[in-house]
Motif scaffolding. Structure first.
Motif, PDB file in Angstrom:
ATOM      1  N   GLN A   1     -40.206 -11.136  42.971  1.00 46.86           N
ATOM      2  CA  GLN A   1     -38.707 -11.876  42.610  1.00 46.86           C
ATOM      3  C   GLN A   1     -37.618 -11.616  42.202  1.00 46.86           C
ATOM      4  OE1 GLN A   1     -40.006 -15.146  41.391  1.00 46.86           O
ATOM      5  NE2 GLN A   1     -41.841 -14.904  41.805  1.00 46.86           N
ATOM      6  N   ILE A   2     -36.413 -12.152  42.833  1.00 45.48           N
ATOM      7  CA  ILE A   2     -34.936 -12.281  42.672  1.00 45.48           C
ATOM      8  C   ILE A   2     -34.553 -12.494  41.442  1.00 45.48           C
ATOM      9  CG2 ILE A   2     -33.659 -11.831  43.977  1.00 45.48           C
ATOM     10  CD1 ILE A   2     -34.979 -11.901  46.935  1.00 45.48           C
ATOM     11  N   ASN A   3     -33.570 -11.763  40.891  1.00 45.25           N
ATOM     12  CA  ASN A   3     -32.760 -12.511  39.567  1.00 45.25           C
ATOM     13  C   ASN A   3     -31.075 -11.642  40.363  1.00 45.25           C
ATOM     14  OD1 ASN A   3     -32.753 -10.356  37.723  1.00 45.25           O
ATOM     15  ND2 ASN A   3     -34.571 -10.269  37.559  1.00 45.25           N
ATOM     16  N   ARG A   4     -30.576 -12.289  39.638  1.00 48.45           N
ATOM     17  CA  ARG A   4     -29.012 -11.650  39.879  1.00 48.45           C
ATOM     18  C   ARG A   4     -28.734 -10.283  39.667  1.00 48.45           C
ATOM     19  NH1 ARG A   4     -25.067 -17.019  38.743  1.00 48.45           N
ATOM     20  NH2 ARG A   4     -26.227 -18.609  40.814  1.00 48.45           N
ATOM     21  N   GLY A   5     -29.471 -10.101  38.075  1.00 54.29           N
ATOM     22  CA  GLY A   5     -29.359  -8.952  37.190  1.00 54.29           C
ATOM     23  C   GLY A   5     -29.652  -7.543  38.276  1.00 54.29           C
ATOM     24  N   GLU A   6     -30.920  -7.977  38.847  1.00 51.56           N
ATOM     25  CA  GLU A   6     -31.279  -6.674  39.977  1.00 51.56           C
ATOM     26  C   GLU A   6     -30.849  -6.713  40.796  1.00 51.56           C
ATOM     27  OE1 GLU A   6     -35.785  -6.531  40.022  1.00 51.56           O
ATOM     28  OE2 GLU A   6     -36.017  -5.855  38.584  1.00 51.56           O
ATOM     29  N   VAL A   7     -30.113  -7.583  41.165  1.00 51.27           N
ATOM     30  CA  VAL A   7     -29.290  -7.659  42.768  1.00 51.27           C
ATOM     31  C   VAL A   7     -28.263  -6.938  42.683  1.00 51.27           C
ATOM     32  CG1 VAL A   7     -28.076  -9.195  44.636  1.00 51.27           C
ATOM     33  CG2 VAL A   7     -29.530  -9.677  44.195  1.00 51.27           C
ATOM     34  N   ALA A   8     -27.348  -7.115  41.409  1.00 55.42           N
ATOM     35  CA  ALA A   8     -26.364  -6.154  40.973  1.00 55.42           C
ATOM     36  C   ALA A   8     -26.413  -5.503  40.527  1.00 55.42           C
ATOM     37  CB  ALA A   8     -25.967  -7.270  39.776  1.00 55.42           C
ATOM     38  N   ARG A   9     -27.738  -4.469  40.263  1.00 53.57           N
ATOM     39  CA  ARG A   9     -28.129  -3.287  40.341  1.00 53.57           C
ATOM     40  C   ARG A   9     -27.991  -3.098  41.567  1.00 53.57           C
ATOM     41  NH1 ARG A   9     -33.388  -3.169  37.464  1.00 53.57           N
ATOM     42  NH2 ARG A   9     -33.309  -1.125  38.221  1.00 53.57           N
ATOM     43  N   GLY A  10     -28.742  -3.597  42.671  1.00 54.21           N
ATOM     44  CA  GLY A  10     -28.844  -2.997  44.015  1.00 54.21           C
ATOM     45  C   GLY A  10     -27.766  -2.729  44.240  1.00 54.21           C
ATOM     46  N   ILE A  11     -26.638  -3.574  44.354  1.00 61.46           N
ATOM     47  CA  ILE A  11     -25.489  -3.189  45.027  1.00 61.46           C
ATOM     48  C   ILE A  11     -24.844  -1.871  44.237  1.00 61.46           C
ATOM     49  CG2 ILE A  11     -23.190  -4.048  45.069  1.00 61.46           C
ATOM     50  CD1 ILE A  11     -24.653  -7.489  45.384  1.00 61.46           C
ATOM     51  N   ASN A  12     -24.654  -1.583  42.733  1.00 65.85           N
ATOM     52  CA  ASN A  12     -24.327  -0.774  42.338  1.00 65.85           C
ATOM     53  C   ASN A  12     -25.106   0.964  42.727  1.00 65.85           C
ATOM     54  OD1 ASN A  12     -22.519  -2.184  41.118  1.00 65.85           O
ATOM     55  ND2 ASN A  12     -23.564  -2.165  39.218  1.00 65.85           N
ATOM     56  N   ARG A  13     -26.353   0.234  42.907  1.00 63.20           N
ATOM     57  CA  ARG A  13     -27.196   2.068  43.365  1.00 63.20           C
ATOM     58  C   ARG A  13     -27.133   1.722  44.562  1.00 63.20           C
ATOM     59  NH1 ARG A  13     -31.843   3.921  40.742  1.00 63.20           N
ATOM     60  NH2 ARG A  13     -32.031   6.199  41.604  1.00 63.20           N
ATOM     61  N   PHE A  14     -26.851   0.946  45.932  1.00 63.82           N
ATOM     62  CA  PHE A  14     -26.642   1.747  46.913  1.00 63.82           C
ATOM     63  C   PHE A  14     -25.658   1.929  47.105  1.00 63.82           C
ATOM     64  CE2 PHE A  14     -25.127   0.047  51.178  1.00 63.82           C
ATOM     65  CZ  PHE A  14     -25.895   0.843  52.169  1.00 63.82           C
TER      66      PHE A  14
END
Length: 489
Positions: free
Chosen positions: A179-192
């Motif tokens: 599943q994809i949600n905006r919160g995890e996408v944002a976390r992923g961008i920050n981590r990357f």
């Protein structure tokens, strides 16, 4: 291709994400990931794509065999067959040159040692496939009936060439049901973005300084330049050697953990959850703790698939020490096809064994900072073994660090050089601690209690990735120094 590459950052990854999110079904998305992953792998060495696909095919067939004949002798035969095939291929491509080179030096045979090009990432994806078939045999996961899903797991470009070593059972459900949600996408961008800056700005600069203060990897690997290298190292002031090793110590953590950060971040962007691979290892107080925090996925692999099956610590102290010896010899060998890596692994085995025998009891009676200093000293000198494949050069460096090469402790030029980089050194040291992480967490907690802090946190979450991407891009543009440390893995 590497993550800290402008083509990857501004073309490959954005195109992959655009295609991925435009696709509506999970099957199409998985197909897109496979195509991009194989292209990513082929970018550096297309000749070894069939090897990767072939190893997946072999283990897929053996996995189905194990599942079909579960509980029967043929299941065990399938497990043995999978392990033999995977380890034989790993041995041929990674260790055959070392073995033949050793026999050539000792016995003169063969007369010519073949130089086999090492497939990038072969140690990572071999271990992932081994964990898959072993877990199928143990009944911890069902065999994957669709070949392309196992190929996706193995070849996914996030972690194919630099880890972490992802176990199939940890993401098997997410292959079809993520599943994809905006919160995890944002976390992923920050981590990357954080990982990218750690690599492009900090690790690369540390590596450049390590090369400047000691020797480049290319120089160290060139046997024909031994006399020249030894003379250069012998003439260096001791303080320069100490600082060179320190910068390498910082580089290898910042570089390796940065790739894990970027892999974890890219996984979060599309719904995959990879486990943490580093937990601030330089804060450890013992060597055992260090290896529970450093390259966690590798340590847990050897624990679960080698150490525990050998008997772990269940069969007495003597057997425990023997099992540790085997694990650490293999750990060293995994890191590279050279005897210095085996020595490096056994170096840590000695300290882990001593801790089990009596050092832990000694440290329990001393102030905590004593064991922490002990750990840093052990790890620091261990990185010298890791850096130099030539044993004679290791001796030159160790002697030079204590002014035993006739070299001075320092010079005016050395002092000036160190003063020029003292501010950067402070930043790099802070980066290997959780200081920045704790500040971010404190702001996040405060944002839940105060409207003002909520606005600050919102700005930080949006602006920080952009700032880090900009700084990283500026560091990479026109910079030819962007080493990939994991070619030997």
């Amino acid at each position: 291709m590497v993550f800290s590459n402008l083509f990857f950052l501004y073309f490959f990854l954005p195109l992959n994400l655009i295609c991925y999110f435009l696709a509506k079904s999970i099957h199409v998305r998985n197909g897109i990931l496979i195509v991009f992953s194989l292209f990513f792998y082929a970018w550096g060495e297309p000749r070894y794509v069939p090897l990767l696909v072939g190893m997946v095919l072999i283990n897929w067939i053996f996995g189905l065999m194990i599942e079909k004949y579960r509980g029967q002798k043929l299941a065990k035969a399938g497990l043995i067959g999978a392990c033999i095939c995977s380890l034989t291929l790993l041995g041929i491509f990674k260790y055959l040159t070392l073995i033949l080179g050793t026999t050539h030096d000792l016995f003169g045979l063969p007369s010519v040692v073949p130089q086999i090009l090492l497939p990038i990432g072969i140690s990572f994806y071999t271990f992932q496939l081994l964990s898959y078939v072993v877990d199928v045999y143990r009944g911890e996961v069902e065999a994957q009936t669709h070949f392309f899903r196992l190929l996706l797991y193995t070849s996914l470009f996030h972690q194919c060439i630099a880890g972490p070593i992802v176990r199939y059972k940890d993401i098997s459900e997410e292959i079809l049901y993520r599943q994809i949600n905006r919160g995890e996408v944002a976390r992923g961008i920050n981590r990357f973005a954080a990982g990218l800056a750690k690599k492009a700005v900090l690790a690369n600069t540390c590596g450049l300084l390590a090369d400047q203060f000691i020797l480049t990897d290319a120089a160290v690997a060139d046997v024909s330049r031994f006399t020249q290298n030894a003379a250069a190292l012998s003439a260096k002031p001791a303080v320069i050697l100490w600082m060179g090793v320190l910068f390498f110590m910082l580089q290898i953590y910042l570089d390796f953990s940065a790739y894990s950060d970027m892999a974890i971040g890219m996984g979060l962007m599309i719904g995959f959850h990879y486990k943490e691979n580093f937990n601030y290892p330089y804060l450890s107080s013992t060597v055992s703790e260090f290896w529970r925090r450093w390259h966690i996925s590798l340590g847990s692999f050897f624990r679960d698939y080698v150490y525990i099956p050998l008997g772990g610590s269940r069969k007495g102290l003597g057997r425990t020490i023997l099992n540790l010896f085997v694990v650490w010899a293999l750990t060293g060998l995994w890191h590279g096809a050279s005897w210095n890596f085996v020595l490096w692994g056994l170096y840590f085995f000695i300290f882990i064994a001593l801790e089990r025998l009596f050092l832990n009891k000694v440290f329990a009676r001393l102030p905590g900072f004593v064991s922490h200093i002990y750990l840093l000293i052990v790890v620091y000198f261990g990185w010298i073994l890791f850096r130099f494949k030539n044993m004679a050069l290791i001796g030159v460096v160790l002697k030079g660090m204590f002014c035993q090469n006739g070299n001075p402790w320092t010079t005016f030029e050395a002092n000036t050089t160190l003063l020029n980089y003292i501010f950067f050194l402070a930043i790099a040291v802070i980066a290997v601690t959780p200081v920045v992480h704790n500040i971010g967490r404190a702001i996040s907690v405060a944002s839940g209690r105060s409207a003002a802090w909520f606005r600050v946190n919102s700005v930080v979450q949006v602006a920080m990735p952009l700032v880090l991407l900009l700084i990283s891009t500026m560091s990479l543009v026109g910079n030819s120094y962007n080493p990939f440390l994991y070619f030997q893995f």
